[in-house]
Design a protein around this motif. Structure first.
Motif, mmCIF file in Angstrom:
data_model
loop_
_atom_site.group_PDB
_atom_site.id
_atom_site.type_symbol
_atom_site.label_atom_id
_atom_site.label_comp_id
_atom_site.label_asym_id
_atom_site.label_seq_id
_atom_site.Cartn_x
_atom_site.Cartn_y
_atom_site.Cartn_z
ATOM 1 N N VAL A 539 -9.922 -3.186 -3.193
ATOM 2 C CA VAL A 539 -9.144 -3.662 -4.342
ATOM 3 C C VAL A 539 -7.723 -4.041 -3.898
ATOM 4 O O VAL A 539 -7.032 -3.232 -3.274
ATOM 5 N N ILE A 540 -7.306 -5.260 -4.232
ATOM 6 C CA ILE A 540 -5.986 -5.727 -3.805
ATOM 7 C C ILE A 540 -5.214 -6.273 -5.009
ATOM 8 O O ILE A 540 -5.632 -7.242 -5.638
ATOM 9 N N SER A 541 -4.114 -5.613 -5.297
ATOM 10 C CA SER A 541 -3.286 -6.068 -6.413
ATOM 11 C C SER A 541 -1.877 -5.499 -6.254
ATOM 12 O O SER A 541 -1.701 -4.437 -5.657
ATOM 13 N N ASP A 542 -0.889 -6.209 -6.808
ATOM 14 C CA ASP A 542 0.499 -5.792 -6.588
ATOM 15 C C ASP A 542 1.005 -4.910 -7.722
ATOM 16 O O ASP A 542 1.990 -5.251 -8.394
ATOM 17 N N ASN A 543 0.339 -3.805 -7.930
ATOM 18 C CA ASN A 543 0.773 -2.829 -8.943
ATOM 19 C C ASN A 543 0.504 -1.431 -8.397
ATOM 20 O O ASN A 543 -0.138 -1.274 -7.360
ATOM 21 N N ALA A 544 0.993 -0.430 -9.135
ATOM 22 C CA ALA A 544 0.839 0.949 -8.662
ATOM 23 C C ALA A 544 -0.641 1.358 -8.675
ATOM 24 O O ALA A 544 -1.389 1.006 -9.587
ATOM 25 N N LYS A 545 -0.992 2.114 -7.641
ATOM 26 C CA LYS A 545 -2.383 2.579 -7.513
ATOM 27 C C LYS A 545 -2.733 3.559 -8.631
ATOM 28 O O LYS A 545 -3.813 3.511 -9.207
ATOM 29 N N LYS A 546 -1.771 4.453 -8.910
ATOM 30 C CA LYS A 546 -1.993 5.426 -10.007
ATOM 31 C C LYS A 546 -2.094 4.657 -11.323
ATOM 32 O O LYS A 546 -1.185 3.906 -11.682
ATOM 33 N N GLY A 547 -3.188 4.849 -12.002
ATOM 34 C CA GLY A 547 -3.387 4.134 -13.261
ATOM 35 C C GLY A 547 -3.765 2.674 -13.048
ATOM 36 O O GLY A 547 -3.828 1.906 -13.994
ATOM 37 N N GLY A 548 -4.022 2.319 -11.794
ATOM 38 C CA GLY A 548 -4.245 0.910 -11.483
ATOM 39 C C GLY A 548 -5.715 0.493 -11.518
ATOM 40 O O GLY A 548 -6.564 1.138 -12.149
ATOM 41 N N ILE A 549 -5.984 -0.586 -10.796
ATOM 42 C CA ILE A 549 -7.284 -1.237 -10.910
ATOM 43 C C ILE A 549 -8.366 -0.504 -10.122
ATOM 44 O O ILE A 549 -9.515 -0.402 -10.557
ATOM 45 N N GLY A 550 -7.988 0.057 -8.970
ATOM 46 C CA GLY A 550 -8.955 0.831 -8.176
ATOM 47 C C GLY A 550 -9.492 1.998 -8.991
ATOM 48 O O GLY A 550 -10.709 2.232 -9.065
ATOM 49 N N GLU A 551 -8.565 2.714 -9.633
ATOM 50 C CA GLU A 551 -8.974 3.861 -10.461
ATOM 51 C C GLU A 551 -9.893 3.410 -11.595
ATOM 52 O O GLU A 551 -10.882 4.063 -11.912
ATOM 53 N N MET A 552 -9.540 2.268 -12.174
ATOM 54 C CA MET A 552 -10.336 1.760 -13.286
ATOM 55 C C MET A 552 -11.740 1.405 -12.801
ATOM 56 O O MET A 552 -12.749 1.759 -13.436
ATOM 57 N N VAL A 584 8.932 -4.897 2.553
ATOM 58 C CA VAL A 584 8.572 -3.699 1.786
ATOM 59 C C VAL A 584 7.057 -3.456 1.884
ATOM 60 O O VAL A 584 6.611 -2.330 2.091
ATOM 61 N N GLU A 585 6.280 -4.528 1.794
ATOM 62 C CA GLU A 585 4.825 -4.355 1.880
ATOM 63 C C GLU A 585 4.417 -3.869 3.272
ATOM 64 O O GLU A 585 3.501 -3.061 3.413
ATOM 65 N N LYS A 586 5.090 -4.355 4.276
ATOM 66 C CA LYS A 586 4.810 -3.895 5.656
ATOM 67 C C LYS A 586 5.090 -2.395 5.753
ATOM 68 O O LYS A 586 4.308 -1.634 6.307
ATOM 69 N N PHE A 587 6.234 -2.010 5.186
ATOM 70 C CA PHE A 587 6.638 -0.602 5.197
ATOM 71 C C PHE A 587 5.602 0.265 4.478
ATOM 72 O O PHE A 587 5.275 1.364 4.919
ATOM 73 N N LEU A 588 5.056 -0.274 3.382
ATOM 74 C CA LEU A 588 4.062 0.488 2.601
ATOM 75 C C LEU A 588 2.647 0.350 3.193
ATOM 76 O O LEU A 588 1.707 0.948 2.689
ATOM 77 N N LYS A 589 2.544 -0.484 4.212
ATOM 78 C CA LYS A 589 1.245 -0.829 4.812
ATOM 79 C C LYS A 589 0.321 -1.500 3.789
ATOM 80 O O LYS A 589 -0.886 -1.240 3.743
ATOM 81 N N LYS A 590 0.918 -2.347 2.995
ATOM 82 C CA LYS A 590 0.133 -3.079 1.993
ATOM 83 C C LYS A 590 0.285 -4.592 2.186
ATOM 84 O O LYS A 590 0.032 -5.369 1.276
ATOM 85 N N ASP A 591 0.743 -5.006 3.363
ATOM 86 C CA ASP A 591 0.771 -6.435 3.673
ATOM 87 C C ASP A 591 -0.613 -6.832 4.188
ATOM 88 O O ASP A 591 -1.440 -5.976 4.504
ATOM 89 N N GLU A 592 -0.863 -8.134 4.292
ATOM 90 C CA GLU A 592 -2.229 -8.567 4.618
ATOM 91 C C GLU A 592 -2.702 -8.057 5.986
ATOM 92 O O GLU A 592 -3.860 -7.670 6.148
ATOM 93 N N GLU A 593 -1.774 -8.015 6.978
ATOM 94 C CA GLU A 593 -2.190 -7.546 8.310
ATOM 95 C C GLU A 593 -2.606 -6.083 8.248
ATOM 96 O O GLU A 593 -3.645 -5.698 8.791
#
Ligand SMILES: Cc1ncc(C[n+]2csc(CCOP(=O)(O)OP(=O)(O)O)c2C)c(N)n1
Length: 603
Positions: A539-552, A584-593
């Motif tokens: 699941v890939i989306s630019d929102n918080a994981k908690k309460g997000g789409i993966g959980e849903m 920021v995404e690189k730092f969070l490890k949420k960039d595409e690479e």
């Protein structure tokens, strides 16, 4: 820390000049808030001169105007890292400095913070006094009056400096702003300086000023504030250090709630900015000499939204809309100038914006609330209580969804999916590129059965137009963009573009995957999801994981006894720092690479 308490007026004036030069140099190179912060330099020097930042709570409303405070408190040498990843924040941040009393970024919280501080100080029997710097624009929000209401009643010592530059980001809105302007025209303003000096000179050096005497001196010009139980002083010249300092000294002595009304010029000290306040409120890097931006602005989701809505509003008079003090930021400005009777700026008043549009929907209009994800948080109860329970078809156009960049943790738009998807009656969907954004606006316009909300990022989408065929939105319908029987990348909104980037990296590594564009989080396309053969869902989306789409999706899989492995690459459960989206995404490890790497490891 710069010790300014021993400086004379001339030295303070030189310091103000130096601070303005430093701000101009830095903001011209790094971007940031400019005109508000230039206009507040003298008032902030006054605060530091009269109060003690080591003990008195210094409270800056929004805090976008507090650069001078940062420069006076140990951040001069690091100031060139302003708003950069890992660098100093554009707002006050206690984690960054012990001299930043409170986190701020959203407007109109300062007086409540001060009332809290004053209560604590009284309970702890300490000799400290909260001092607030708040702009006239921030005075349009209800929270200010909730705080004043209690402050005037409790009569706790708080000094409020009202920095009146006669501007919010755009033109200030409403009766309060008109009232403040009227105060400028009063006799008190013209005669103030002379009267003030005479008053001070008439005071014997050792006299203990009684509050009563001072009260008698000041006129009842600010009757509105006095009715609230506050002492009103002003208007004073917010660029005259002598006047600022003397007024602050008196306000401090009063030991009660005082509001000092200071007139300032937004952008003071930079000729190009004076008079063009809105443009210079927040800027990207620019040439100091010419004032021209270093990079030409590119196409943005905001512009696409604004153009599409303008097109629809030209055809249908039932379309109405609102912005809460962000006419340019949300693209509502063009609609307001084309249809001034149908599109409103209500000031910094998100709660009021949402509820008033619920009524327009009830009355048969088609309202659009154009709002940043982060600021809709303030109107959340109104979304539930006034819009969704009544099931009124208010359309929420949620701008600045996802990571917003240099504004950082107070402004990240990462919670809207979580906080909206749990509200009954709300329909939630998202476009993936500029072309589907136009379709999203069309869908929102046509759809009348319930409230709906669609989200889009700051600037451009991750996905370029033309990569996938553009289809109309159909309620609750997802789209399989690329088929695969083993691995599915499930994207939502701007996440679809990132999923496509991940897909390409996987392909280069010899891994085939599919892509689903979820399109709707609510209602969810259960039918389509059940047909997916692939048993690995990423699941890939630019929102918080908690309460997000993966959980849903995990909930959906469990309820339907599907045998799927789900991993979400939404953002972690932490406040996300400032920096460019990429950094920021690189730092969070949420960039595409990083995502592709993790999927490869996973497989
Ligand atoms: C709740 C909320 N809504 C909108 C904003 C966006 N915003 C930031 S500064 C600002 C204008 C504030 O005007 P004013 O208080 O007069 O300060 P100035 O910039 O003129 O110094 C707005 C609308 C915000 N920070 N918080």
């Amino acid at each position: 820390m710069t010790d300014i308490k021993t400086m004379n007026i001339k030295e303070l004036q030189d310091l103000a000049k130096k601070i303005r030069e430093k701000i101009l140099l830095t903001v011209s190179q790094k971007g940031g808030h400019l005109s508000s912060t230039l206009g507040a330099v003298d008032l902030i020097i006054g605060m530091h001169y009269v109060f003690d930042v080591k003990k008195d709570p210094f409270i800056f409303d929004v805090s976008h105007q507090a650069y001078a405070h940062k420069l006076l408190t140990d951040r001069w040498d690091r100031f060139d890292t302003l708003r950069q990843f890992g660098g100093i924040s554009g707002y006050t941040k206690p984690a960054e400095s012990e001299y930043d009393y409170f986190v701020a970024g959203h407007s109109s919280t300062s007086i409540s913070i001060a009332v809290g501080a004053a209560k604590a100080i009284k309970l702890k029997k300490e000799n400290r006094i909260p001092v607030v710097l708040i702009g006239d624009g921030a005075m349009s929000a209800g929270m200010v009056y909730e705080a004043l209401n209690e402050l005037g009643y409790l009569k706790l010592p708080v000094v409020i400096i009202l920095n009146d530059n006669e501007m919010s980001i755009g033109k200030p809105i409403g009766a309060i702003s008109k009232y403040l302007t009227k105060l400028k025209a009063g006799k008190f303003y013209q005669g103030f300086k002379e009267k003030f000096k005479t008053f001070l000179n008439s005071m014997p050096k050792d006299i203990k000023f009684t509050a009563k005497k001072i009260e008698e001196f000041f006129s009842v010009n600010g009757i509105f504030f006095e009715e609230f139980g506050l002492e009103y002083i002003g208007p004073i010249n917010g660029h005259n250090l002598e006047e600022i300092i003397e007024t602050l000294k008196i306000a401090k002595m009063l030991k009660k709630p005082v509001i000092i009304h200071a007139k300032t010029i937004k952008g003071k000290g930079y000729k190009q900015a004076e008079g063009y306040y809105e443009h210079w409120h927040g800027v990207s890097p620019f040439d100091l000499k010419t004032g021209k931006p270093l990079k030409e602005p590119t196409m943005s989701a905001t512009k696409v939204f604004s153009k599409k809505l303008l097109e629809l509003a030209s055809r249908d008079e039932k379309i109405v809309g609102v912005t809460a003090a962000m006419p340019s930021g949300t693209g509502m400005k063009d609609l307001m100038s084309e249809f001034p009777e149908r599109f409103w700026d209500v000031g910094i008043a998100e709660q009021h914006a949402v509820t008033s549009m619920a009524t327009l929907a009830k009355e048969g209009f088609k309202p659009f609330v154009a709002i940043y994800s982060t600021f809709l948080q303030r109107g959340y109860d109104q979304v539930i209580h006034d819009v969704c329970i009544g099931n009124f078809p208010v359309r929420f156009a949620i701008d600045r969804a996802g990571i917003v960049g240099a504004d950082g943790e107070t402004h990240q738009g990462v919670f809207d999916v979580g906080y909206l998807r749990i509200v009954p009656n709300m329909v939630l969907f998202a476009p993936r590129d500029f072309e589907t954004l136009k379709k999203a606006v069309e869908f929102a316009y046509i759809y009348e059965k319930s409230p709906c909300a669609f989200r889009y990022p700051r600037g451009a989408f991750e996905l370029d137009d033309g990569i996938f065929e553009v289809k109309d939105f159909e309620l609750g319908k997802a789209e399989i963009l690329i088929e695969n029987k083993k691995i599915m990348l499930i994207g939502y909104g701007n996440g679809v573009g990132k999923a496509y980037k991940v897909w390409k990296i996987l392909k280069q590594n010899g891994i085939d995957a599919g892509i689903v564009d979820l399109r709707f989080v609510k209602p969810l396309d259960e039918e389509l999801l059940k047909t997916i053969e692939a048993d690995k869902w990423y699941v890939i989306s630019d929102n918080a994981k908690k309460g997000g789409i993966g959980e849903m999706l995990a909930g959906f899989v469990e309820e339907n006894n599907l045998n799927k492995y789900i991993k979400s690459f939404e953002y972690p459960d932490e406040f996300i720092p400032h920096g460019s989206v990429k950094e920021v995404e690189k730092f969070l490890k949420k960039d595409e690479e990083s995502i592709a790497k993790e999927i490869i490891k996973d497989l």
